[in-house]
Scaffold this motif. Structure first.
Motif, PDB file in Angstrom:
ATOM      1  N   VAL A  98       0.848  -1.201   0.000  1.00  0.00           N
ATOM      2  CA  VAL A  98       0.000   0.000   0.000  1.00  0.00           C
ATOM      3  C   VAL A  98       0.879   1.245   0.000  1.00  0.00           C
ATOM      4  O   VAL A  98       0.611   2.215  -0.728  1.00  0.00           O
ATOM      5  N   LEU A  99       1.947   1.230   0.810  1.00  0.00           N
ATOM      6  CA  LEU A  99       2.865   2.366   0.849  1.00  0.00           C
ATOM      7  C   LEU A  99       3.534   2.579  -0.502  1.00  0.00           C
ATOM      8  O   LEU A  99       3.700   3.716  -0.958  1.00  0.00           O
ATOM      9  N   ALA A 100       3.908   1.500  -1.176  1.00  0.00           N
ATOM     10  CA  ALA A 100       4.645   1.604  -2.439  1.00  0.00           C
ATOM     11  C   ALA A 100       3.759   1.943  -3.630  1.00  0.00           C
ATOM     12  O   ALA A 100       4.181   2.686  -4.523  1.00  0.00           O
ATOM     13  N   ALA A 101       2.534   1.410  -3.652  1.00  0.00           N
ATOM     14  CA  ALA A 101       1.726   1.518  -4.868  1.00  0.00           C
ATOM     15  C   ALA A 101       0.367   2.174  -4.662  1.00  0.00           C
ATOM     16  O   ALA A 101      -0.350   2.401  -5.634  1.00  0.00           O
ATOM     17  N   ASP A 104      -3.039   8.286  -2.719  1.00  0.00           N
ATOM     18  CA  ASP A 104      -2.995   9.081  -1.481  1.00  0.00           C
ATOM     19  C   ASP A 104      -4.128   8.682  -0.547  1.00  0.00           C
ATOM     20  O   ASP A 104      -3.933   8.556   0.665  1.00  0.00           O
ATOM     21  N   LYS A 105      -5.315   8.479  -1.114  1.00  0.00           N
ATOM     22  CA  LYS A 105      -6.461   8.107  -0.282  1.00  0.00           C
ATOM     23  C   LYS A 105      -6.272   6.732   0.335  1.00  0.00           C
ATOM     24  O   LYS A 105      -6.583   6.525   1.522  1.00  0.00           O
ATOM     25  N   GLN A 106      -5.785   5.777  -0.437  1.00  0.00           N
ATOM     26  CA  GLN A 106      -5.554   4.434   0.105  1.00  0.00           C
ATOM     27  C   GLN A 106      -4.532   4.467   1.244  1.00  0.00           C
ATOM     28  O   GLN A 106      -4.717   3.818   2.279  1.00  0.00           O
ATOM     29  N   LYS A 107      -3.481   5.246   1.077  1.00  0.00           N
ATOM     30  CA  LYS A 107      -2.479   5.361   2.127  1.00  0.00           C
ATOM     31  C   LYS A 107      -3.071   6.007   3.381  1.00  0.00           C
ATOM     32  O   LYS A 107      -2.835   5.538   4.508  1.00  0.00           O
ATOM     33  N   LYS A 108      -3.824   7.071   3.195  1.00  0.00           N
ATOM     34  CA  LYS A 108      -4.407   7.777   4.345  1.00  0.00           C
ATOM     35  C   LYS A 108      -5.452   6.928   5.054  1.00  0.00           C
ATOM     36  O   LYS A 108      -5.619   7.013   6.274  1.00  0.00           O
ATOM     37  N   ASP A 109      -6.176   6.113   4.289  1.00  0.00           N
ATOM     38  CA  ASP A 109      -7.222   5.262   4.886  1.00  0.00           C
ATOM     39  C   ASP A 109      -6.632   4.044   5.601  1.00  0.00           C
ATOM     40  O   ASP A 109      -7.122   3.649   6.665  1.00  0.00           O
ATOM     41  N   LEU A 110      -5.587   3.456   5.032  1.00  0.00           N
ATOM     42  CA  LEU A 110      -5.119   2.161   5.516  1.00  0.00           C
ATOM     43  C   LEU A 110      -3.899   2.220   6.437  1.00  0.00           C
ATOM     44  O   LEU A 110      -3.860   1.527   7.454  1.00  0.00           O
ATOM     45  N   LEU A 111      -2.895   3.000   6.086  1.00  0.00           N
ATOM     46  CA  LEU A 111      -1.643   2.949   6.838  1.00  0.00           C
ATOM     47  C   LEU A 111      -1.801   3.383   8.306  1.00  0.00           C
ATOM     48  O   LEU A 111      -1.279   2.703   9.207  1.00  0.00           O
ATOM     49  N   PRO A 112      -2.513   4.486   8.602  1.00  0.00           N
ATOM     50  CA  PRO A 112      -2.710   4.827  10.017  1.00  0.00           C
ATOM     51  C   PRO A 112      -3.494   3.759  10.773  1.00  0.00           C
ATOM     52  O   PRO A 112      -3.236   3.511  11.961  1.00  0.00           O
ATOM     53  N   ALA A 113      -4.440   3.112  10.080  1.00  0.00           N
ATOM     54  CA  ALA A 113      -5.231   2.057  10.722  1.00  0.00           C
ATOM     55  C   ALA A 113      -4.379   0.831  11.015  1.00  0.00           C
ATOM     56  O   ALA A 113      -4.587   0.132  12.016  1.00  0.00           O
ATOM     57  N   ILE A 114      -3.405   0.543  10.145  1.00  0.00           N
ATOM     58  CA  ILE A 114      -2.461  -0.543  10.418  1.00  0.00           C
ATOM     59  C   ILE A 114      -1.576  -0.165  11.594  1.00  0.00           C
ATOM     60  O   ILE A 114      -1.369  -0.947  12.525  1.00  0.00           O
ATOM     61  N   ALA A 115      -1.053   1.065  11.553  1.00  0.00           N
ATOM     62  CA  ALA A 115      -0.092   1.513  12.563  1.00  0.00           C
ATOM     63  C   ALA A 115      -0.671   1.502  13.977  1.00  0.00           C
ATOM     64  O   ALA A 115       0.046   1.183  14.935  1.00  0.00           O
ATOM     65  N   SER A 216     -17.828  -8.537  -5.509  1.00  0.00           N
ATOM     66  CA  SER A 216     -17.820  -7.227  -6.156  1.00  0.00           C
ATOM     67  C   SER A 216     -16.829  -6.297  -5.454  1.00  0.00           C
ATOM     68  O   SER A 216     -16.866  -6.153  -4.230  1.00  0.00           O
ATOM     69  N   VAL A 217     -15.965  -5.668  -6.254  1.00  0.00           N
ATOM     70  CA  VAL A 217     -14.935  -4.770  -5.714  1.00  0.00           C
ATOM     71  C   VAL A 217     -14.956  -3.461  -6.500  1.00  0.00           C
ATOM     72  O   VAL A 217     -14.882  -3.485  -7.740  1.00  0.00           O
ATOM     73  N   PRO A 218     -15.061  -2.312  -5.830  1.00  0.00           N
ATOM     74  CA  PRO A 218     -15.059  -1.032  -6.548  1.00  0.00           C
ATOM     75  C   PRO A 218     -13.746  -0.810  -7.300  1.00  0.00           C
ATOM     76  O   PRO A 218     -12.687  -1.262  -6.858  1.00  0.00           O
ATOM     77  N   LYS A 219     -13.819  -0.116  -8.419  1.00  0.00           N
ATOM     78  CA  LYS A 219     -12.625   0.133  -9.227  1.00  0.00           C
ATOM     79  C   LYS A 219     -11.579   0.915  -8.447  1.00  0.00           C
ATOM     80  O   LYS A 219     -10.377   0.733  -8.649  1.00  0.00           O
ATOM     81  N   GLU A 220     -12.028   1.788  -7.523  1.00  0.00           N
ATOM     82  CA  GLU A 220     -11.073   2.576  -6.738  1.00  0.00           C
ATOM     83  C   GLU A 220     -10.274   1.732  -5.741  1.00  0.00           C
ATOM     84  O   GLU A 220      -9.346   2.225  -5.097  1.00  0.00           O
ATOM     85  N   ASN A 221     -10.634   0.461  -5.622  1.00  0.00           N
ATOM     86  CA  ASN A 221      -9.887  -0.445  -4.745  1.00  0.00           C
ATOM     87  C   ASN A 221      -8.746  -1.151  -5.466  1.00  0.00           C
ATOM     88  O   ASN A 221      -8.131  -2.053  -4.913  1.00  0.00           O
ATOM     89  N   ILE A 222      -8.475  -0.758  -6.689  1.00  0.00           N
ATOM     90  CA  ILE A 222      -7.298  -1.286  -7.384  1.00  0.00           C
ATOM     91  C   ILE A 222      -6.046  -0.693  -6.741  1.00  0.00           C
ATOM     92  O   ILE A 222      -5.965   0.515  -6.501  1.00  0.00           O
ATOM     93  N   LEU A 223      -5.072  -1.554  -6.449  1.00  0.00           N
ATOM     94  CA  LEU A 223      -3.791  -1.110  -5.894  1.00  0.00           C
ATOM     95  C   LEU A 223      -2.777  -1.042  -7.037  1.00  0.00           C
ATOM     96  O   LEU A 223      -2.443  -2.064  -7.638  1.00  0.00           O
ATOM     97  N   GLY A 224      -2.310   0.147  -7.324  1.00  0.00           N
ATOM     98  CA  GLY A 224      -1.440   0.322  -8.479  1.00  0.00           C
ATOM     99  C   GLY A 224      -2.253   0.549  -9.735  1.00  0.00           C
ATOM    100  O   GLY A 224      -3.349   1.101  -9.682  1.00  0.00           O
ATOM    101  N   GLU A 225      -1.757   0.066 -10.861  1.00  0.00           N
ATOM    102  CA  GLU A 225      -2.422   0.309 -12.134  1.00  0.00           C
ATOM    103  C   GLU A 225      -3.189  -0.920 -12.612  1.00  0.00           C
ATOM    104  O   GLU A 225      -2.752  -2.054 -12.414  1.00  0.00           O
ATOM    105  N   GLU A 226      -4.310  -0.658 -13.240  1.00  0.00           N
ATOM    106  CA  GLU A 226      -5.102  -1.723 -13.841  1.00  0.00           C
ATOM    107  C   GLU A 226      -4.304  -2.411 -14.944  1.00  0.00           C
ATOM    108  O   GLU A 226      -3.637  -1.751 -15.756  1.00  0.00           O
ATOM    109  N   ASN A 227      -4.330  -3.741 -14.930  1.00  0.00           N
ATOM    110  CA  ASN A 227      -3.625  -4.575 -15.908  1.00  0.00           C
ATOM    111  C   ASN A 227      -2.098  -4.492 -15.814  1.00  0.00           C
ATOM    112  O   ASN A 227      -1.406  -5.077 -16.644  1.00  0.00           O
ATOM    113  N   ALA A 228      -1.589  -3.788 -14.823  1.00  0.00           N
ATOM    114  CA  ALA A 228      -0.134  -3.642 -14.690  1.00  0.00           C
ATOM    115  C   ALA A 228       0.280  -3.890 -13.239  1.00  0.00           C
ATOM    116  O   ALA A 228       1.159  -3.219 -12.708  1.00  0.00           O
TER     117      ALA A 228
END
Length: 262
Positions: A98-101, A104-115, A216-228
């Motif tokens: 999550v930190l690498a790929a 900004d929203k994914q990092k702000k939502d997830l990393l503090p919650a992990i920490a 079902s998974v929202p498109k905004e839940n893709i980590l990194g780039e689609e197909n890459a």
């Protein structure tokens, strides 16, 4: 070139060993090994309070701004003292990608919650054909009106039985090169159609089967780039290999000391 640990790393090493020897006696380790959860929420909260869960994350995300070597030092002590729990899966397999790929929203939502210990993560990569290459990824993700529908089976998913978010590696496009058309999704473990079964293993570690049946998974839940997403997976595997080696070094040292004492 000085390859030794810094003063701060030596302090981390000592404080980690002191804490784990006090908080994780062999009796507790055995109890947690035999439990379905495999970890103590109370000890987990204490670990979060020490800043270990956010050690490799920047301070802006509630982390400690530590290096990967700092993390390796900590993992070695966890291996030495046999810490039961989803630290490796949450921080290494989940948090670092999550930190690498992440956005900004994914990092702000997830990393503090992990920490702060509120969220557990893991990675779902391997499938029944048990391959670690891109060609082995058969789980399919099909686009459908701004979301993706995932179907497939993942095996040996560490700590999926307690994870809140599972990083699922899926194929979103058929291509001649199997490393193309791979996408990594952040999947809520409570999603309808997602089923987790704890596997019976000789080591009693918490490996699971994860079945995705029209999840079902929202498109905004893709980590990194689609197909890459394959470079994201490769980065995870590289870091996980180094981190697991550090953990195993600690375990081997403990076993050697025990053997010598006898």
């Amino acid at each position: 070139m000085d390859l030794g640990l810094s003063e701060e790393q030596e302090m981390l090493k000592k404080s980690a060993r002191d804490f784990l020897q006090k908080e994780c006696p062999k009796k507790l380790v055995k109890q947690l090994d035999e439990s379905e959860e495999g970890y103590s929420p109370e000890v987990w909260r204490k670990i979060a309070g020490l800043g270990w869960l956010g050690l490799p994350f920047p301070e802006e995300y509630g982390g400690g701004g530590g290096s990967f070597l700092d993390l390796a030092v900590l993992l070695e002590e966890m291996g030495y003292n046999i810490l039961p729990g989803p630290f490796f899966s949450t921080v290494v397999l989940g948090g670092l990608p999550v930190l690498a790929a992440g956005t900004d929203k994914q990092k702000k939502d997830l990393l503090p919650a992990i920490a702060d210990g509120r969220m557990l993560l893991t990675l779902a990569l391997t499938e029944p054909n048990v391959g670690y290459d891109a060609a082995a990824v058969r789980t399919a993700a099909v686009a459908d009106n701004g979301k993706y529908v995932l179907n497939g089976t993942k095996l040996f998913v560490l700590d999926a039985n307690v994870a809140d978010i599972i990083l699922v590696v899926a194929r979103t496009k058929a291509t001649p090169n199997p490393e193309d058309g791979i996408t990594v999704f952040l999947v809520d473990s409570k999603s309808p159609g997602l089923n987790v079964t704890l596997l019976k293993t000789l080591a009693r570690d918490k490996q699971c089967e994860v079945i995705l049946d029209n999840v079902s998974v929202p498109k905004e839940n893709i980590l990194g780039e689609e197909n890459a997403g394959w470079p994201v997976v490769q980065d995870i595997l590289r870091k996980a290999t180094v981190a697991k080696c550090a953990e195993m070094v600690g375990g081997a040292q403990a076993a050697l000391e025990m053997a010598v004492s006898y």
